[in-house]
Scaffold this motif. Structure first.
Motif: not given
Length: 313
Positions: A56, A88, A91, A127-128
């Motif tokens: 995350s 992520m 990110l 997840q992004d």
């Protein structure tokens, strides 16, 4: 290992340590990283390596400027701990651009033309959003390899990888066999340097070329028809030298000299006529007449030059 001389890279590993990656699987990823480091020509002037860890959140384990030897890198890799939770990936790529691929963190300046390469290892679905950030990274000159393991989402891997996809997307069934990718990347980044194997038969210079080699010669020498041995070039052949008067060939090189009565100028190429009538340079009894690097004798009025062309009666 010494025969593997990959081109210098600024190489960043981005490894997924989300909850789905079990502890023993994460240890396999660390073994893969260590084996990859072993295949690379690591060094401050060769390939620089950084490692990022993400779930995350994103953690830069070490940037490109920290380690320039394999032992230190592998020691640092052995201490990496998983972050758990979340995936992520977008990110992580953005953080690589913002915090790792900077000159302050050890990326070499653009005019060095060192390729910037990312290898992402993941077993899940991001997840992004990865497509846009991966496109921005590639537009910034970063080449992305995507390695999927087990449950990894192939479509996401293809969204983040550089073209051509068949050369930048890899998949393995389990973390247990991820090490087999080491040889794939070795082929990608490494060219066997035939010149360091000592198996070539070049007399002077060996030039490695795509797993093979060609022979070359030092300056002032030319390659013989056998493509192995070299012969000294006649550097005094017309058009090869820039001597004003006399060229003296010397085993693949040359030097300039001057005719009698001339001296070599400081440029070591051109010549200037000496004043042959300077004191001590001539043997005229009365009058010396300088004439472009040479001289003749003459006599005062009322005298005549003797047969020796020097003295007067």
């Amino acid at each position: 290992d010494a025969t593997c001389k990959n081109r210098p890279l600024d190489l960043v590993f981005i490894i997924d340590s989300s909850r789905s990656v079990r502890t023993e699987e994460f240890e396999k990823v660390k073994v893969f990283l260590s084996e990859m480091i072993d295949t690379l020509d690591v060094g401050e002037r060769a390939t620089r390596v950084a490692v990022m860890n993400y779930a995350s959140t994103v953690k830069v384990e070490f940037p490109l400027r920290t380690y320039f030897d394999k032992a230190s890198m592998k020691e640092a890799v052995s201490h990496i701990e998983p972050l758990s939770a979340g995936t992520m990936t977008g990110l992580a790529i953005q953080t690589a651009m913002d915090e790792v691929f900077t000159e302050e963190m050890g990326t070499r300046p653009a005019n060095f033309n060192i390729p910037k390469v990312v290898i992402i290892v993941t077993d899940g679905r991001p997840q992004d959003q990865v497509q846009d950030v991966a496109a921005r990274a590639q537009a910034a000159g970063i080449e992305i390899y995507a390695v999927g393991v087990d449950r990894a989402d192939m479509q996401s891997l293809r969204m983040m990888a550089s073209e051509p996809l068949d050369e930048h997307v890899f998949y393995v069934e389990t973390y247990g066999v991820i090490e087999k990718l080491t040889s794939k990347f070795r082929e990608t980044f490494c060219a066997v340097n035939m010149c360091t194997l000592g198996t070539h038969d070049c007399q002077q210079v060996c030039v490695s070329s795509d797993g093979s080699y060609v022979c070359d010669c030092y300056e002032g020498y030319t390659l013989n028809p056998d493509k192995r041995t070299c012969s000294a070039v006649d550097m005094c052949a017309p058009g090869r030298h820039d001597c004003g008067q006399v060229c003296v060939s010397n085993n693949g090189s040359y030097s300039c000299e001057c005719y009698e009565g001339y001296s070599l100028n400081p440029d070591k190429k051109t010549c200037s006529a000496m004043d042959m009538c300077a004191p001590g340079k001539h043997d005229c009894a009365q009058i010396c007449l300088s004439n472009d690097g040479s001289y003749t004798c003459d006599c005062f009025e009322g005298y005549t030059l003797n047969a020796d062309k020097k003295t007067c009666s």
